[in-house]
Design an enzyme around this catalytic site. Structure first.
Site, PDB file in Angstrom:
ATOM      1  CG  ASP A  22      -1.817   1.196   1.271  1.00 14.54           C
ATOM      2  OD1 ASP A  22      -2.383   1.558   0.222  1.00 14.54           O
ATOM      3  OD2 ASP A  22      -1.958   1.798   2.361  1.00 14.54           O
ATOM      4  CD  GLU A  82      -5.023   1.457  -3.019  1.00 19.04           C
ATOM      5  OE1 GLU A  82      -5.691   0.782  -2.217  1.00 19.04           O
ATOM      6  OE2 GLU A  82      -4.707   2.634  -2.828  1.00 19.04           O
ATOM      7  CG  ASP A 154      -0.646   3.274   6.178  1.00 13.30           C
ATOM      8  OD1 ASP A 154      -1.317   3.736   5.241  1.00 13.30           O
ATOM      9  OD2 ASP A 154      -0.275   3.944   7.156  1.00 13.30           O
TER      10      ASP A 154
END
Length: 192
Positions: A22, A82, A154
């Site tokens: 991430d 992502e 996160d």
């Protein structure tokens, strides 16, 4: 200085390893899962924290070094990350894109394939709702991986990205062997 907030570390040999990332310019979450078919096991998670008061180039170098160290330590077969989304400002989108780019280069530099997933798809795969909140993602990651506590936000997002990849690949393998197919984003049985 690079900081790793490792939550746990356990694993079994012989299983494929997924590294979920991430990306962020200040905090980049990571999650490591081992999987074999439908069986998933938590390996590690945490955050790569960069120094806030250093130049952008130095922070990007810290992210590159951190991701490279994770790849060396856990020997994943792939990196799941992502995809970029529209941020609130052009500046934050640029910083996110830079952090994402150096993570992808770190993986590519070590010969890892990179798989990208939209945030909405990740939330759909893990929570069942593409509009899920970060708290819902944290909770479902904890439940699906049978973790003792909630991972940091996160790190939970990174684990969710790794889970999304594992679920996607498992479903693709299942469709190829059972005659099932994806239609309009849903898994359906063979035509009769």
């Amino acid at each position: 200085m690079l900081e790793f907030d490792q939550v746990n570390h356990a694993g079994r040999a012989g299983m494929s390893i997924i590294l979920g990332i991430d990306p962020g310019s200040r905090v980049t979450g990571y999650g490591v899962l081992s999987n074999q078919g439908a069986e998933l096991e938590y390996v590690a998670s945490g955050c790569i924290k960069t120094h806030v008061r250093v130049a952008t180039a130095k922070r990007l170098d810290e992210i590159f070094t951190g991701v490279s160290e994770l790849i060396s330590e856990y020997q994943p077969e792939l990196l799941a990350i992502e995809k970029i989304f529209m941020a609130k400002s052009a500046d934050s989108a640029l910083k996110l894109g830079q952090a994402r780019g150096v993570a992808i280069v770190a993986a590519s530099h070590q010969g890892l394939p990179v798989f990208e997933y939209e945030a909405r798809k990740v939330k759909q795969a893990v929570v069942g709702n593409g509009n899920a909140t970060k708290i819902q993602v944290q909770h479902m990651v904890k439940v699906q991986l049978a973790l003792q506590g909630k991972p940091q936000e996160d790190a939970a997002d990174a684990l969710a990205i790794a889970l999304c990849h594992a679920h996607t690949q498992f479903n693709l393998q299942r469709t190829s062997t059972t005659g099932m197919a994806f239609r309009r984003g849903r898994l359906v049985g063979p035509k009769t």
